[in-house]
Write a protein that holds these residues in place. Structure first.
Motif, PDB file in Angstrom:
ATOM      1  N   SER A 260       0.851  -1.545   0.263  1.00 16.91           N
ATOM      2  CA  SER A 260       0.298   0.045   0.159  1.00 16.91           C
ATOM      3  C   SER A 260       0.702   0.961   0.019  1.00 16.91           C
ATOM      4  N   GLU A 261       2.008   1.168   0.527  1.00 15.78           N
ATOM      5  CA  GLU A 261       2.560   2.370   0.952  1.00 15.78           C
ATOM      6  C   GLU A 261       3.501   2.748  -0.573  1.00 15.78           C
ATOM      7  N   ARG A 262       3.904   1.177  -0.884  1.00 16.16           N
ATOM      8  CA  ARG A 262       5.324   1.569  -2.428  1.00 16.16           C
ATOM      9  C   ARG A 262       3.677   1.965  -3.270  1.00 16.16           C
ATOM     10  N   LEU A 263       2.312   2.512  -3.918  1.00 17.13           N
ATOM     11  CA  LEU A 263       1.562   2.313  -3.802  1.00 17.13           C
ATOM     12  C   LEU A 263       1.636   4.715  -4.292  1.00 17.13           C
ATOM     13  N   HIS A 264       3.349   5.126  -3.334  1.00 17.79           N
ATOM     14  CA  HIS A 264       2.834   6.399  -3.084  1.00 17.79           C
ATOM     15  C   HIS A 264       4.540   6.905  -3.176  1.00 17.79           C
ATOM     16  N   SER A 265       4.893   5.736  -2.437  1.00 19.84           N
ATOM     17  CA  SER A 265       6.243   6.586  -3.299  1.00 19.84           C
ATOM     18  C   SER A 265       7.232   5.584  -3.925  1.00 19.84           C
ATOM     19  N   GLY A 266       6.576   4.182  -4.189  1.00 17.86           N
ATOM     20  CA  GLY A 266       7.071   3.854  -5.685  1.00 17.86           C
ATOM     21  C   GLY A 266       8.197   2.435  -5.564  1.00 17.86           C
ATOM     22  N   GLN A 267       8.447   2.762  -3.788  1.00 21.95           N
ATOM     23  CA  GLN A 267      10.109   2.241  -3.440  1.00 21.95           C
ATOM     24  C   GLN A 267       9.456   1.166  -2.782  1.00 21.95           C
ATOM     25  N   GLY A 268       9.659  -0.025  -2.465  1.00 19.50           N
ATOM     26  CA  GLY A 268      10.037  -1.623  -1.694  1.00 19.50           C
ATOM     27  C   GLY A 268      10.480  -1.509  -0.611  1.00 19.50           C
ATOM     28  N   GLN A 269      10.421  -2.355   0.420  1.00 18.86           N
ATOM     29  CA  GLN A 269      11.312  -1.937   0.952  1.00 18.86           C
ATOM     30  C   GLN A 269      11.490  -3.610   3.046  1.00 18.86           C
ATOM     31  N   GLN A 270      12.545  -3.720   3.093  1.00 22.62           N
ATOM     32  CA  GLN A 270      11.971  -5.160   4.119  1.00 22.62           C
ATOM     33  C   GLN A 270      11.331  -4.766   5.300  1.00 22.62           C
ATOM     34  N   VAL A 271      10.068  -6.031   5.370  1.00 23.01           N
ATOM     35  CA  VAL A 271       9.529  -6.402   6.099  1.00 23.01           C
ATOM     36  C   VAL A 271      10.631  -6.876   7.401  1.00 23.01           C
ATOM     37  N   ASP A 272      10.648  -7.063   8.220  1.00 21.88           N
ATOM     38  CA  ASP A 272      10.972  -7.781   9.888  1.00 21.88           C
ATOM     39  C   ASP A 272      10.584  -8.059  10.711  1.00 21.88           C
ATOM     40  N   LEU A 273       9.995  -9.428  10.613  1.00 20.46           N
ATOM     41  CA  LEU A 273       9.583 -10.367  11.323  1.00 20.46           C
ATOM     42  C   LEU A 273      10.152 -11.462  12.042  1.00 20.46           C
ATOM     43  N   ALA A 274      10.133 -11.039  13.483  1.00 19.76           N
ATOM     44  CA  ALA A 274      10.888 -12.474  14.521  1.00 19.76           C
ATOM     45  C   ALA A 274       9.681 -13.097  15.383  1.00 19.76           C
ATOM     46  N   LEU A 275      10.135 -13.750  15.856  1.00 23.97           N
ATOM     47  CA  LEU A 275       9.147 -15.088  15.796  1.00 23.97           C
ATOM     48  C   LEU A 275       8.645 -14.695  17.241  1.00 23.97           C
ATOM     49  N   LEU A 276       9.545 -14.111  17.940  1.00 30.35           N
ATOM     50  CA  LEU A 276       9.652 -13.689  19.242  1.00 30.35           C
ATOM     51  C   LEU A 276       8.848 -12.074  19.737  1.00 30.35           C
TER      52      LEU A 276
END
Length: 399
Positions: free
Chosen positions: A197-213
């Motif tokens: 959704s954010e990419r629709l405005h910025s045109g840029q991807g990003q890393q999504v960092d998920l931790a089980l803890l």
């Protein structure tokens, strides 16, 4: 469908990452699952049980693998080789989303980390799932659902309480399913959709960092808040609730049932059915606050009354006066439940090795764009020729 046109490259295995990939596939995304040649995803071998074919013979499709990989295409690529790495880079260049659960730094060894792939596809949303996240003193440690349920505090509030300093009921317990993996898959899906959704405005991807803890701590919900706000260290209460009374299981004449009284009016109706209407007028039980403080005195009185009738008789009486209550169903009883059937929570798909594969349906119900189940969990490498030949054609065209 809601996510039609979104291309997902799923490099993950086991449960948290594949769960996120399956949700995205259910929502209409095109999901390519990259697996190791010969062995594939670890869960393919986590059985029995395994799917039986139409002749009644056991196949190589484990029930565990089938629960988390619907809607995907399976492609075998050896990413330890330069050729395999090049193929994954080509797939990533044409993808909107990549999901991976390598150990921290693992993808970088193959030039498949976010920084490397973002150079060839700046719009890529790259979701990394690890035990402890990309930063912090535990970042390099491997993480598993069971381990993290313990470290994240979930097991400390699950199980029967201690009595007089002695363990009863088996002590701390994990959840009966890999709940941390499942919740991490859900949070990963939310994070991926937010980044798109954010990419629709910025045109840029990003890393999504998920931790089980992190996810385990986040889903402690009211138990975490009880500590952070009230300074109370939550303890195991078995099937009881730390903040609501009575909200627990009771032994009845022929087994058990659940009563979930959520307010004072429900409590008055509950004790009236039990033949103890005077309890609702006593100062020490009139409000939920008082019932929580005096649960040790109240619950034995309620329990004695509950032993007087069988489960179904109680449930019918409680339903008449709108007191929330229910049975503790076995899994077979769950799928025979008329509500589950009415909500179509079992989907039957035609699999190459079985004409009637049954899977749990996605619980999301759309009014205009219903989920369609058109692709069963793939056999190992089932789509390798199709996907990789398409890459070859692109290479020839470019050259």
């Amino acid at each position: 469908m809601p996510m039609s046109g979104v291309k997902v490259l799923d490099l993950s295995r086991v449960l948290a990452g594949p769960w996120a990939g399956q949700i995205l596939a259910d929502l209409g995304a095109e999901v390519i699952k990259v697996e190791r040649p010969l062995s594939g995803d670890d869960t393919r071998h986590w059985g029995p049980p395994y799917l039986a074919n139409d002749a009644g013979q056991e196949t190589e499709q484990s029930a565990y693998y089938l629960c988390a990989n619907r809607g995907k295409q399976s492609v075998c690529i050896d990413m330890t080789t330069p050729e395999g790495q090049a193929q994954i880079r080509q797939l990533a260049a044409d993808s909107d989303v990549l999901i991976e659960n390598f150990k921290v730094g693992g993808a970088a060894k193959y030039g498949l980390d976010y920084q490397s792939l973002a150079k060839i596809n700046p719009r890529l949303v790259y979701c990394s799932i690890t035990g402890f996240g990309q930063t912090g003193p535990y970042a390099d440690r491997p993480g598993y659902d069971f381990l993290v349920q313990a470290m994240g505090g979930l097991m400390s509030v699950t199980g029967e309480p201690d009595a007089s300093g002695e363990q009863v009921g088996g002590g701390p317990q994990k959840a009966g399913v890999a709940l941390t993996d499942i919740m991490t898959g859900l949070y990963a899906t939310i994070g991926i959709q937010a980044a798109l959704s954010e990419r629709l405005h910025s045109g840029q991807g990003q890393q999504v960092d998920l931790a089980l803890l992190d996810v385990t701590v986040a889903t402690l919900a009211n138990q975490a808040s009880n500590y952070l706000v009230g300074g109370q260290i939550p303890q195991r209460l078995g099937n009881a609730h730390p903040n609501i009374v009575p909200y627990q299981s009771f032994v009845v004449a022929d087994g058990h049932c659940i009563v979930a009284v959520g307010n004072d009016q429900q409590f008055a109706r509950f004790v009236d059915v039990l033949g103890l209407p005077e309890l609702a007028e006593e100062e020490c039980y009139r409000s939920n606050v008082q019932r929580v403080l005096n649960r040790d005195r109240l619950i034995p009185k309620l329990q004695r009354a509950m032993l007087e009738r069988p489960r179904d008789e109680w449930l019918a009486l409680f339903e008449q006066v709108q007191v929330p209550a229910g049975p503790i169903n076995n899994i077979d009883e769950v799928f025979e439940n008329p509500q589950i059937k009415a909500r179509e929570m079992v989907v039957e798909m035609e699999h190459p090795e079985s004409s009637a594969l049954k899977l749990v349906a996605n619980p999301i119900k759309f009014s205009r764009t219903p989920i369609r189940y058109s692709r069963p969990p793939p056999r190992l490498g089932e789509h390798s020729d199709t996907v990789l030949s398409a890459l070859s054609s692109i290479n020839k065209t470019q050259s």
